[in-house]
Design a protein around this motif. Structure first.
Motif, mmCIF file in Angstrom:
data_model
loop_
_atom_site.group_PDB
_atom_site.id
_atom_site.type_symbol
_atom_site.label_atom_id
_atom_site.label_comp_id
_atom_site.label_asym_id
_atom_site.label_seq_id
_atom_site.Cartn_x
_atom_site.Cartn_y
_atom_site.Cartn_z
ATOM 1 N N THR A 200 0.834 -1.204 0.000
ATOM 2 C CA THR A 200 0.000 0.000 0.000
ATOM 3 C C THR A 200 0.871 1.257 0.000
ATOM 4 O O THR A 200 0.601 2.217 -0.729
ATOM 5 N N LEU A 204 1.206 4.614 -2.977
ATOM 6 C CA LEU A 204 0.792 5.975 -2.660
ATOM 7 C C LEU A 204 1.440 6.963 -3.625
ATOM 8 O O LEU A 204 2.567 6.739 -4.088
ATOM 9 N N ILE A 311 -9.759 -1.315 9.889
ATOM 10 C CA ILE A 311 -10.062 -1.459 8.469
ATOM 11 C C ILE A 311 -10.300 -2.934 8.163
ATOM 12 O O ILE A 311 -9.957 -3.821 8.957
ATOM 13 N N ASP A 314 -6.634 -6.413 4.186
ATOM 14 C CA ASP A 314 -6.176 -6.278 2.804
ATOM 15 C C ASP A 314 -7.001 -5.283 1.988
ATOM 16 O O ASP A 314 -7.055 -5.369 0.757
ATOM 17 N N ASN A 315 -7.625 -4.319 2.672
ATOM 18 C CA ASN A 315 -8.399 -3.299 1.966
ATOM 19 C C ASN A 315 -7.508 -2.090 1.711
ATOM 20 O O ASN A 315 -7.361 -1.211 2.559
ATOM 21 N N GLN A 316 -6.913 -2.066 0.531
ATOM 22 C CA GLN A 316 -5.950 -1.011 0.199
ATOM 23 C C GLN A 316 -6.605 0.363 0.157
ATOM 24 O O GLN A 316 -6.008 1.363 0.586
ATOM 25 N N LYS A 317 -7.833 0.425 -0.314
ATOM 26 C CA LYS A 317 -8.536 1.708 -0.403
ATOM 27 C C LYS A 317 -8.706 2.327 0.981
ATOM 28 O O LYS A 317 -8.466 3.531 1.168
ATOM 29 N N GLN A 318 -9.107 1.525 1.969
ATOM 30 C CA GLN A 318 -9.320 2.039 3.325
ATOM 31 C C GLN A 318 -8.013 2.478 3.968
ATOM 32 O O GLN A 318 -7.946 3.533 4.607
ATOM 33 N N THR A 320 -5.209 3.376 2.428
ATOM 34 C CA THR A 320 -4.719 4.555 1.714
ATOM 35 C C THR A 320 -5.401 5.814 2.219
ATOM 36 O O THR A 320 -4.756 6.841 2.472
ATOM 37 N N ALA A 321 -6.713 5.744 2.385
ATOM 38 C CA ALA A 321 -7.475 6.910 2.856
ATOM 39 C C ALA A 321 -7.032 7.308 4.259
ATOM 40 O O ALA A 321 -6.891 8.508 4.555
ATOM 41 N N LYS A 324 -3.510 8.978 4.110
ATOM 42 C CA LYS A 324 -3.593 10.351 3.571
ATOM 43 C C LYS A 324 -4.217 11.300 4.602
ATOM 44 O O LYS A 324 -3.787 12.443 4.755
#
Length: 327
Positions: A200, A204, A311, A314-318, A320-321, A324
């Motif tokens: 992850t 980015l 999270i 393995d939830n990359q979207k969560q 990453t958010a 950030k």
């Protein structure tokens, strides 16, 4: 007054979670001047300082089980309480002694394996031992449900683990290097999810990635794979490995980071689950926020939005958010 006899195969100088838990239970009994004794196997390491009333059996496995049983029968009374580190073989030995038996349940040790015994006889043996105990003390609601699945008649008590705040507390200020400093520590195995965190980070945008540094502590069979991944994904400036972190350095390790992160995934088929996640409570006690996954018993250790975040595994979207947002 009845004594507490802690019968365990895991005790310091071993440094695993069960060993630390048994040591902490004994320490609290000593602090309150309550009678307690540990009966365990011998270890080649150095015993904790001033740790008295510890009986160690030196024989090899097989003979050791017989000697542990005989010691319990000869040196305890019907009024004494036996607390075992796990249900196998400690719990069985305690039950055979005829003493009132309480069994600690952690999670992974309840799952079957791949040996002939574990494939064909494990579920019957496990059910028998668990239901015969006076009570099974589970470290999380997840582990309690696992015990009930294994042995519906077992008397299960759920007692999420606490942390010794006289030991775990902020000891260092946060690093002032202009980065979001993440730390993680565990035995380095695939199911702990460090590969997911590293991947992850590598995906980015550079503006975020270059402002993050992850320090991974611990050793284990997956370390070389992780190190190669860091090189291959070109995040050597963002990820470093410190190796084994001694207990007396843990508070500094947690305290100096902004966020502790461990993204465990469940692998029941390989007997890999996180029954609770004591590291999360240790880090929070040291003043460090945490990121964990909704896996195993971790939700009992981390309340989403209160000192940390949860999270999906393995939830990359969560993830990453979150990075950030916190960075």
């Amino acid at each position: 007054m009845s004594r507490l006899i802690i019968l365990t195969y895991d005790y310091p100088p071993n440094n695993g979670g069960i060993a630390r838990l048994c040591f902490e239970i004994k320490k609290q009994y000593n602090l309150h001047h309550l009678p307690v004794e540990v009966v365990c196997l011998a270890n080649q390491g150095k015993d904790p300082a001033n740790d008295q009333n510890v009986v160690r059996v030196t024989s090899k496995r097989g003979k050791a089980e017989y000697e542990l049983l005989q010691y319990i029968r000869k040196h305890t009374t019907k009024d004494d309480i036996i607390l075992t580190g796990t249900f196998h073989p400690d719990g069985l030995i305690a039950l055979l002694s005829g003493r009132r038996t309480y069994i600690l349940a952690h999670g992974a040790e309840l799952l079957p394996g791949h040996s002939v015994f574990r494939k064909h006889l494990w579920k019957y043996y496990r059910n028998r031992v668990l239901k015969k105990a006076h009570a099974v003390i589970a470290n999380s609601h997840y582990t309690a449900s696992l015990v009930k699945t294994c042995s519906p008649e077992a008397n299960v008590l759920t007692l999420p683990l606490g942390v010794d705040i006289t030991y775990f507390h902020p000891t260092l200020p946060k690093k002032q290097n202009g980065k979001l400093n993440l730390c993680s520590i565990s035995r380095l195995e695939a199911f702990k999810g460090h590969d997911f965190i590293i991947r992850t980070l590598s995906m980015l945008p550079a503006a975020y990635r270059n402002k993050i540094h992850l320090t991974i502590g611990g050793k284990g069979p997956y370390k070389e794979t992780l190190e190669k991944m860091v090189t291959d994904l070109q995040v050597t400036d963002q990820v470093s490995f410190t190796g084994f972190v001694a207990d007396d350095k843990l508070c500094d390790f947690y305290s100096s980071a902004d966020i502790f992160i461990l993204c465990t995934r469940e692998e029941p088929g390989n007997r890999n689950v996180e029954g609770f996640g004591l590291v999360f409570t240790e880090a929070q006690a040291c003043g460090t926020a945490v990121i964990g996954t909704k896996a195993g018993g971790i939700p009992d250790a981390v309340h989403d939005g209160n000192g940390g975040w949860l999270i999906e595994p393995d939830n990359q979207k969560q993830l990453t958010a979150l990075l950030k947002k916190t960075g």
